[in-house]
Write an enzyme that holds these catalytic residues in place. Structure first.
Site, PDB file in Angstrom:
ATOM      1  N   SER A 157      42.638  36.708  46.786  1.00 49.44           N
ATOM      2  CA  SER A 157      42.526  36.788  48.242  1.00 49.44           C
ATOM      3  C   SER A 157      43.404  35.721  48.874  1.00 49.44           C
ATOM      4  CB  SER A 157      41.077  36.538  48.675  1.00 49.44           C
ATOM      5  OG  SER A 157      40.998  36.369  50.076  1.00 49.44           O
ATOM      6  N   TYR A 171      33.398  31.525  48.185  1.00 54.69           N
ATOM      7  CA  TYR A 171      34.145  32.770  47.896  1.00 54.69           C
ATOM      8  C   TYR A 171      35.630  32.464  47.726  1.00 54.69           C
ATOM      9  CZ  TYR A 171      36.644  37.089  49.144  1.00 54.69           C
ATOM     10  OH  TYR A 171      37.515  38.152  49.169  1.00 54.69           O
TER      11      TYR A 171
HETATM   12  P1  NAD Z   1      34.748  46.738  49.936  1.00 54.66           P
HETATM   13  O1  NAD Z   1      33.437  46.126  50.230  1.00 54.66           O
HETATM   14  O2  NAD Z   1      35.057  48.073  50.481  1.00 54.66           O
HETATM   15  O3  NAD Z   1      35.012  46.812  48.358  1.00 54.66           O
HETATM   16  C1  NAD Z   1      34.332  46.043  47.413  1.00 54.66           C
HETATM   17  C2  NAD Z   1      33.750  46.987  46.400  1.00 54.66           C
HETATM   18  O4  NAD Z   1      33.071  46.231  45.390  1.00 54.66           O
HETATM   19  C3  NAD Z   1      32.723  47.910  47.051  1.00 54.66           C
HETATM   20  O5  NAD Z   1      32.978  49.245  46.666  1.00 54.66           O
HETATM   21  C4  NAD Z   1      31.414  47.424  46.490  1.00 54.66           C
HETATM   22  O6  NAD Z   1      30.453  48.440  46.356  1.00 54.66           O
HETATM   23  C5  NAD Z   1      31.863  46.892  45.144  1.00 54.66           C
HETATM   24  N1  NAD Z   1      30.861  45.983  44.611  1.00 54.66           N
HETATM   25  C6  NAD Z   1      30.310  44.915  45.234  1.00 54.66           C
HETATM   26  N2  NAD Z   1      29.363  44.376  44.452  1.00 54.66           N
HETATM   27  C7  NAD Z   1      29.347  45.125  43.316  1.00 54.66           C
HETATM   28  C8  NAD Z   1      28.588  45.068  42.137  1.00 54.66           C
HETATM   29  N3  NAD Z   1      27.650  44.121  41.954  1.00 54.66           N
HETATM   30  N4  NAD Z   1      28.835  45.983  41.163  1.00 54.66           N
HETATM   31  C9  NAD Z   1      29.796  46.946  41.334  1.00 54.66           C
HETATM   32  N5  NAD Z   1      30.522  47.047  42.443  1.00 54.66           N
HETATM   33  C10 NAD Z   1      30.310  46.146  43.419  1.00 54.66           C
HETATM   34  O7  NAD Z   1      35.827  45.680  50.415  1.00 54.66           O
HETATM   35  P2  NAD Z   1      37.379  45.533  50.014  1.00 54.66           P
HETATM   36  O8  NAD Z   1      37.971  44.781  51.116  1.00 54.66           O
HETATM   37  O9  NAD Z   1      37.964  46.848  49.630  1.00 54.66           O
HETATM   38  O10 NAD Z   1      37.286  44.561  48.760  1.00 54.66           O
HETATM   39  C11 NAD Z   1      37.970  44.841  47.533  1.00 54.66           C
HETATM   40  C12 NAD Z   1      38.406  43.525  46.927  1.00 54.66           C
HETATM   41  O11 NAD Z   1      39.390  42.924  47.787  1.00 54.66           O
HETATM   42  C13 NAD Z   1      37.287  42.494  46.778  1.00 54.66           C
HETATM   43  O12 NAD Z   1      37.451  41.807  45.550  1.00 54.66           O
HETATM   44  C14 NAD Z   1      37.525  41.555  47.952  1.00 54.66           C
HETATM   45  O13 NAD Z   1      37.017  40.270  47.695  1.00 54.66           O
HETATM   46  C15 NAD Z   1      39.032  41.580  48.018  1.00 54.66           C
HETATM   47  N6  NAD Z   1      39.647  41.152  49.290  1.00 54.66           N
HETATM   48  C16 NAD Z   1      39.433  41.840  50.444  1.00 54.66           C
HETATM   49  C17 NAD Z   1      40.056  41.409  51.607  1.00 54.66           C
HETATM   50  C18 NAD Z   1      39.889  42.120  52.922  1.00 54.66           C
HETATM   51  O14 NAD Z   1      40.378  41.599  53.951  1.00 54.66           O
HETATM   52  N7  NAD Z   1      39.271  43.280  52.988  1.00 54.66           N
HETATM   53  C19 NAD Z   1      40.898  40.296  51.582  1.00 54.66           C
HETATM   54  C20 NAD Z   1      41.095  39.625  50.395  1.00 54.66           C
HETATM   55  C21 NAD Z   1      40.471  40.073  49.230  1.00 54.66           C
END
Ligand code: NAD
Length: 266
Positions: A157, A171
């Site tokens: 991230s 985080y």
């Molecule tokens: P999101 O919440 O749509 O995706 C995260 C996914 O992880 C979800 O489908 C959720 O159900 C799954 N998840 C969470 N806990 C879980 C568990 N215990 N077991 C199995 N699955 C689980 O959000 P996103 O933004 O698509 O996040 C995807 C990745 O990107 C994550 O690692 C997040 O930290 C990272 N990220 C997101 C952003 C942003 O701005 N959206 C920025 C930097 C990093």
């Protein structure tokens, strides 16, 4: 708005056809967009999801409709035995794993320093660090057995670079662990021809921010982005396809690909 901002990127990567991709947390957001894109390229996608069964079904249907194959594997990745079981189920379904996308992750909740508890810190590290370590172990053992290399793509991230926004330090530090470990794993696994890289999203419009960020917080973040807009999941897809493809990134390992509209420039 271009096609990757609004809809489904039409990137075509021929050497992904028939490849087996295991994605954790693939039912929503960035993981779902990557899963659909792998499907459009004819890959076989083992899609882990936890609570969002209906969304996972929709992603799976989309993959099948566009020429890929999909199998859904339910499981909370923070459970100590989950990675071994999910890895085994993916291999049972498709015979091998060529690409692992360690996508599952979340902020858990915004928590200031004076409200830290061991339970909170454990929850953040269980989800963003410990389960990733277990998947790296279990899938690299499987890839080594196969003997034909592989690609592991972690998800870090932008928070890893700037320390995170309000209440998200633990985080951010967890994602910093992933970035650092990605470089180390890349060196350790290179002898097995396993490449290890990470995608580092900036501020991306997914359920993540629906849960954790107010409109005011998102506006403040947007103001720091040179492109002056929040990114989309589809705009992250190209980085995953690139890092998965031996043809496109066969000489790339230990790298963190920043996808952030210019918000952070290493
Ligand atoms: P999101 O919440 O749509 O995706 C995260 C996914 O992880 C979800 O489908 C959720 O159900 C799954 N998840 C969470 N806990 C879980 C568990 N215990 N077991 C199995 N699955 C689980 O959000 P996103 O933004 O698509 O996040 C995807 C990745 O990107 C994550 O690692 C997040 O930290 C990272 N990220 C997101 C952003 C942003 O701005 N959206 C920025 C930097 C990093």
């Amino acid at each position: 708005m271009n096609s990757s901002q609004s809809g489904q990127a039409t990137l075509c990567v021929p050497d992904l056809k028939g490849k087996v991709i295991l994605i954790t947390g693939g039912s929503t957001g960035i993981g779902a967009a990557a899963a659909r894109a792998f499907g459009r390229n004819g890959a076989k996608v083992a899609l882990n999801y936890n609570a969002s069964g209906a969304e996972a079904e929709r992603v799976s249907d989309g993959i099948k409709a566009s020429g890929g194959e999909a199998v859904l594997i339910q499981g909370d990745v923070t459970q100590p035995d989950a990675s071994a079981r999910i890895t085994a189920e993916a291999v049972r379904a498709f015979g091998r794993i060529d690409v692992l996308v360690n996508n599952a992750g979340a902020l858990v909740r915004r928590t200031p320093v004076d409200q830290y508890t061991d339970e909170f810190v454990d929850a953040v590290l269980d989800l963003n660090v410990k389960q990733v370590v277990r998947f790296i172990r279990d899938v690299s053992i499987q890839m080594r057995k196969q003997g034909s290399g592989g690609s592991i793509i972690n998800v870090s991230s932008i928070a890893a670079r700037h320390g995170g926004g309000p209440g998200s330090v633990i985080y951010a530090a967890a994602k910093g662990f992933i970035a650092t470990a990605t470089r180390g794993w890349a060196k350790e696994l290179v002898k097995d021809r396993i490449r290890v890289n990470a995608v580092s999203p900036g501020v991306i419009d997914t359920p993540f921010h629906e849960r954790y960020s107010t409109a005011e917080q998102l506006a403040a973040m947007q103001a720091t982005i040179p492109m002056n807009r929040i990114g989309t999941s589809e705009e992250c897809v190209g980085a995953f396809l690139y890092l998965a493809s031996e043809e496109l990134s066969g000489y790339v390992t230990g790298q963190i690909m920043e996808v952030n509209g210019g918000q952070y420039m290493p």
